[in-house]
Design a protein around this motif. Structure first.
Motif, PDB file in Angstrom:
ATOM      1  N   LEU A 105      -5.570  -1.228   1.331  1.00 25.80           N
ATOM      2  CA  LEU A 105      -5.799  -0.071   2.184  1.00 25.80           C
ATOM      3  C   LEU A 105      -7.165  -0.140   2.865  1.00 25.80           C
ATOM      4  N   VAL A 106      -8.191  -0.501   2.120  1.00 26.60           N
ATOM      5  CA  VAL A 106      -9.545  -0.545   2.691  1.00 26.60           C
ATOM      6  C   VAL A 106      -9.625  -1.568   3.816  1.00 26.60           C
ATOM      7  N   ALA A 107      -9.096  -2.759   3.582  1.00 29.63           N
ATOM      8  CA  ALA A 107      -9.166  -3.812   4.600  1.00 29.63           C
ATOM      9  C   ALA A 107      -8.372  -3.440   5.846  1.00 29.63           C
ATOM     10  N   LEU A 108      -7.189  -2.877   5.651  1.00 31.91           N
ATOM     11  CA  LEU A 108      -6.352  -2.523   6.797  1.00 31.91           C
ATOM     12  C   LEU A 108      -6.929  -1.345   7.570  1.00 31.91           C
ATOM     13  N   LEU A 109      -7.543  -0.392   6.873  1.00 32.56           N
ATOM     14  CA  LEU A 109      -8.192   0.721   7.569  1.00 32.56           C
ATOM     15  C   LEU A 109      -9.333   0.227   8.442  1.00 32.56           C
ATOM     16  N   ALA A 110     -10.160  -0.668   7.897  1.00 28.47           N
ATOM     17  CA  ALA A 110     -11.291  -1.197   8.664  1.00 28.47           C
ATOM     18  C   ALA A 110     -10.817  -1.984   9.885  1.00 28.47           C
ATOM     19  N   GLU A 161      -7.382  -7.454  18.562  1.00 24.71           N
ATOM     20  CA  GLU A 161      -6.010  -7.130  18.150  1.00 24.71           C
ATOM     21  C   GLU A 161      -5.516  -8.027  17.022  1.00 24.71           C
ATOM     22  N   SER A 162      -6.097  -9.208  16.910  1.00 20.49           N
ATOM     23  CA  SER A 162      -5.661 -10.131  15.861  1.00 20.49           C
ATOM     24  C   SER A 162      -6.079  -9.669  14.465  1.00 20.49           C
ATOM     25  N   LEU A 163      -7.034  -8.735  14.387  1.00 19.54           N
ATOM     26  CA  LEU A 163      -7.579  -8.350  13.087  1.00 19.54           C
ATOM     27  C   LEU A 163      -6.549  -7.671  12.195  1.00 19.54           C
ATOM     28  N   LEU A 164      -5.737  -6.789  12.774  1.00 23.51           N
ATOM     29  CA  LEU A 164      -4.749  -6.091  11.950  1.00 23.51           C
ATOM     30  C   LEU A 164      -3.666  -7.045  11.461  1.00 23.51           C
ATOM     31  N   LEU A 165      -3.270  -7.982  12.319  1.00 21.19           N
ATOM     32  CA  LEU A 165      -2.287  -8.990  11.902  1.00 21.19           C
ATOM     33  C   LEU A 165      -2.849  -9.864  10.780  1.00 21.19           C
ATOM     34  N   LEU A 166      -4.113 -10.243  10.908  1.00 23.15           N
ATOM     35  CA  LEU A 166      -4.750 -11.044   9.853  1.00 23.15           C
ATOM     36  C   LEU A 166      -4.872 -10.244   8.558  1.00 23.15           C
ATOM     37  N   GLY A 167      -5.170  -8.955   8.687  1.00 23.51           N
ATOM     38  CA  GLY A 167      -5.267  -8.118   7.493  1.00 23.51           C
ATOM     39  C   GLY A 167      -3.941  -8.011   6.762  1.00 23.51           C
ATOM     40  N   LEU A 168      -2.861  -7.830   7.514  1.00 25.06           N
ATOM     41  CA  LEU A 168      -1.536  -7.764   6.891  1.00 25.06           C
ATOM     42  C   LEU A 168      -1.171  -9.083   6.214  1.00 25.06           C
ATOM     43  N   ALA A 169      -1.609 -10.188   6.794  1.00 24.91           N
ATOM     44  CA  ALA A 169      -1.261 -11.504   6.242  1.00 24.91           C
ATOM     45  C   ALA A 169      -2.112 -11.874   5.037  1.00 24.91           C
ATOM     46  N   LEU A 170      -3.410 -11.587   5.107  1.00 25.42           N
ATOM     47  CA  LEU A 170      -4.341 -12.133   4.115  1.00 25.42           C
ATOM     48  C   LEU A 170      -4.832 -11.121   3.093  1.00 25.42           C
ATOM     49  N   THR A 171      -5.084  -9.877   3.534  1.00 27.54           N
ATOM     50  CA  THR A 171      -5.634  -8.872   2.610  1.00 27.54           C
ATOM     51  C   THR A 171      -4.967  -7.523   2.835  1.00 27.54           C
ATOM     52  N   PRO A 172      -3.702  -7.383   2.457  1.00 25.89           N
ATOM     53  CA  PRO A 172      -2.990  -6.117   2.683  1.00 25.89           C
ATOM     54  C   PRO A 172      -3.385  -5.028   1.691  1.00 25.89           C
ATOM     55  N   ILE A 177       0.806  -1.231   0.000  1.00 23.45           N
ATOM     56  CA  ILE A 177       0.000   0.000   0.000  1.00 23.45           C
ATOM     57  C   ILE A 177       0.836   1.277   0.000  1.00 23.45           C
ATOM     58  N   GLY A 178       2.120   1.208   0.343  1.00 27.49           N
ATOM     59  CA  GLY A 178       2.968   2.381   0.357  1.00 27.49           C
ATOM     60  C   GLY A 178       3.113   3.001   1.738  1.00 27.49           C
ATOM     61  N   ARG A 179       4.105   3.884   1.881  1.00 26.21           N
ATOM     62  CA  ARG A 179       4.455   4.438   3.187  1.00 26.21           C
ATOM     63  C   ARG A 179       3.410   5.415   3.719  1.00 26.21           C
ATOM     64  N   SER A 180       2.938   6.298   2.867  1.00 25.28           N
ATOM     65  CA  SER A 180       1.926   7.260   3.318  1.00 25.28           C
ATOM     66  C   SER A 180       0.667   6.536   3.766  1.00 25.28           C
ATOM     67  N   ALA A 181       0.275   5.508   3.016  1.00 26.00           N
ATOM     68  CA  ALA A 181      -0.923   4.752   3.364  1.00 26.00           C
ATOM     69  C   ALA A 181      -0.741   4.025   4.691  1.00 26.00           C
ATOM     70  N   TRP A 182       0.476   3.551   4.974  1.00 25.53           N
ATOM     71  CA  TRP A 182       0.721   2.895   6.264  1.00 25.53           C
ATOM     72  C   TRP A 182       0.528   3.880   7.413  1.00 25.53           C
ATOM     73  N   GLY A 183       0.946   5.114   7.221  1.00 28.49           N
ATOM     74  CA  GLY A 183       0.688   6.141   8.228  1.00 28.49           C
ATOM     75  C   GLY A 183      -0.803   6.350   8.437  1.00 28.49           C
ATOM     76  N   LEU A 184      -1.581   6.289   7.371  1.00 30.40           N
ATOM     77  CA  LEU A 184      -3.030   6.421   7.496  1.00 30.40           C
ATOM     78  C   LEU A 184      -3.644   5.240   8.241  1.00 30.40           C
ATOM     79  N   VAL A 185      -3.099   4.044   8.017  1.00 32.90           N
ATOM     80  CA  VAL A 185      -3.609   2.864   8.740  1.00 32.90           C
ATOM     81  C   VAL A 185      -3.380   3.024  10.237  1.00 32.90           C
ATOM     82  N   LEU A 186      -2.183   3.457  10.618  1.00 34.14           N
ATOM     83  CA  LEU A 186      -1.908   3.667  12.038  1.00 34.14           C
ATOM     84  C   LEU A 186      -2.790   4.771  12.605  1.00 34.14           C
ATOM     85  N   ALA A 187      -3.031   5.810  11.811  1.00 36.95           N
ATOM     86  CA  ALA A 187      -3.925   6.876  12.261  1.00 36.95           C
ATOM     87  C   ALA A 187      -5.356   6.371  12.398  1.00 36.95           C
ATOM     88  N   ALA A 188      -5.776   5.464  11.500  1.00 35.46           N
ATOM     89  CA  ALA A 188      -7.126   4.919  11.581  1.00 35.46           C
ATOM     90  C   ALA A 188      -7.334   4.131  12.870  1.00 35.46           C
TER      91      ALA A 188
END
Length: 402
Positions: free
Chosen positions: A303-308, A290-301, A248-259
């Protein structure tokens, strides 16, 4: 709900912690990409962040003793001034292109010591700034402010890294330490121990351990978080940026953490109004999310999935954070509170550097995706272990107004 803000010492404490969080949210994003730009190695990133976490673990007990011995205001001001110096040095190295992994390791370790001194004092100061009936609301308000700071900080970190480079993000962190020191200077509360006779450091540690070990629900939750925090530290702070770089890129990763922090703000609003007897049980159960973000990174990385996933995680995490801090404040004597917090932090954080250092080699052997799936499973198992304790299930909180 905002009654704690009527108290001047609380307002200054909340302001200082908010400003701290702005810088602390920028720093991990900036540091992660500074190391990746320097060597491109996930292993090196794990070593740098792990060095800070290790020093945090080694010195947090001393931080608890210090915060129960001297005015907590002095501890907060001094530690933040030292934090400004260490982060300014890191920023200067990155901005001038003279940074090396050994230098970043050394300065990260120094900043970890500074953080270890500040954390127990900050946590234990809150109950001293408000009446007893406002402790839960005070914890929720502080968390709301910190989370609002994290929203801006994480987004700003991503933008700074993408626009002008990670060095400026680290410079912003240094400035926030200095500003927070000014705010903490106004937090004037009585010394926790009053006129009590002084004892040795070992005796103080023993007394804190007695308070910690006497409460089954405390050490059961701390043991559970040893596993949970190690999994999250490795998965999110080390593998997360690497996955983001490839997807997703670096800027998008910052948005995920902000989300995630947006979710925490929503969760904080819920926690302000929440009045339940089994507050700790609710908070622990919520940590399954807490497992949701780890699962998102593993299975559906994506932007939409990681934000949710990040928003859902944030809402859940805030329920635990307020429940835990309220439970500790309501059940532990004020003059021993910082030491109990320090044992809590030691136990909860001791596995973080191990997780950060080990996750790179593990991902190299079994793959990033499978490593993230294993970490998600460990999060779920740790929650089940905590809930299996009757002491955790039965602890009741005071619920004013219920």
């Amino acid at each position: 709900m905002l009654a704690p803000l009527r108290h001047a010492a609380f307002r200054r404490l909340a302001a200082g912690r908010l400003v701290n969080m702005v810088g602390n949210a920028v720093a991990p994003v900036a540091l992660a990409f500074a190391v990746l730009d320097l060597t491109g190695s996930v292993r090196d990133l794990g070593l740098v962040v792990g060095a800070r976490s290790l020093m945090n673990v080694l010195f947090v007990l001393f931080g608890g003793v210090l915060a129960d011995r001297v005015p907590r205001r002095l501890v907060l001001v001094g530690s933040n001034l030292l934090g400004a110096l260490t982060q300014a040095a890191v920023a200067a190295l990155v901005l001038t292109g003279t940074a090396t992994i050994p230098l970043l390791l050394a300065l990260g370790a120094a900043n970890g010591v500074v953080s270890a001194l500040a954390q127990p004092a900050a946590a234990a100061a809150t109950p001293q700034t408000v009446p007893a009936e406002l402790i839960q609301s005070a914890n929720a308000v502080i968390r709301l402010g910190m989370n609002a700071g994290m929203i801006g900080g994480t987004a700003l970190g991503g933008l700074l890294v993408a626009a002008v480079g990670p060095g400026w993000g680290l410079a912003v962190d240094a400035v926030t330490f200095a500003v927070a020191a000014v705010a903490f200077a106004g937090v004037r509360v009585p010394a926790a121990r009053g006129g009590a006779a002084r004892t040795g450091v070992v005796a103080d540690l023993r007394e804190g351990w007695t308070e910690f070990a006497a409460r089954t629900w405390v050490w059961v939750v701390v043991l559970g978080f040893m596993v949970l925090n190690a999994a999250l530290a490795g998965g999110v702070s080390v593998l997360g940026p690497a996955v983001a770089d490839a997807t997703i890129g670096r800027s998008a990763w910052g948005l995920v953490l902000a989300a995630q922090t947006v979710g925490m703000v929503v969760g904080g609003i819920v926690a302000l109004r929440l009045r339940v007897r089994r507050l700790l049980l609710l908070g622990v159960v919520c940590m399954v999310a807490e497992s949701l973000l780890l699962l998102g990174l593993a299975l559906t990385p994506t932007l939409v999935a990681l934000l949710a996933a990040a928003v859902a995680v944030g809402i859940a995490v805030e329920q635990f954070a307020v429940a835990w801090e309220t439970s500790i404040a309501q059940h532990v004597p004020a003059d021993r509170l910082a030491r109990v917090y320090s044992y809590d932090m030691l136990g909860s954080f001791v596995a973080i550097p191990l997780g950060q250092v080990a996750v790179g080699p593990a991902a190299a052997v079994v793959g990033t995706r499978d490593t993230l799936l294993i970490l998600a499973a460990l999060v779920v198992l740790s929650v089940l272990g905590m809930v299996s304790s009757r002491a955790v299930r039965r602890l009741e909180a005071s619920t004013p107004g219920a």
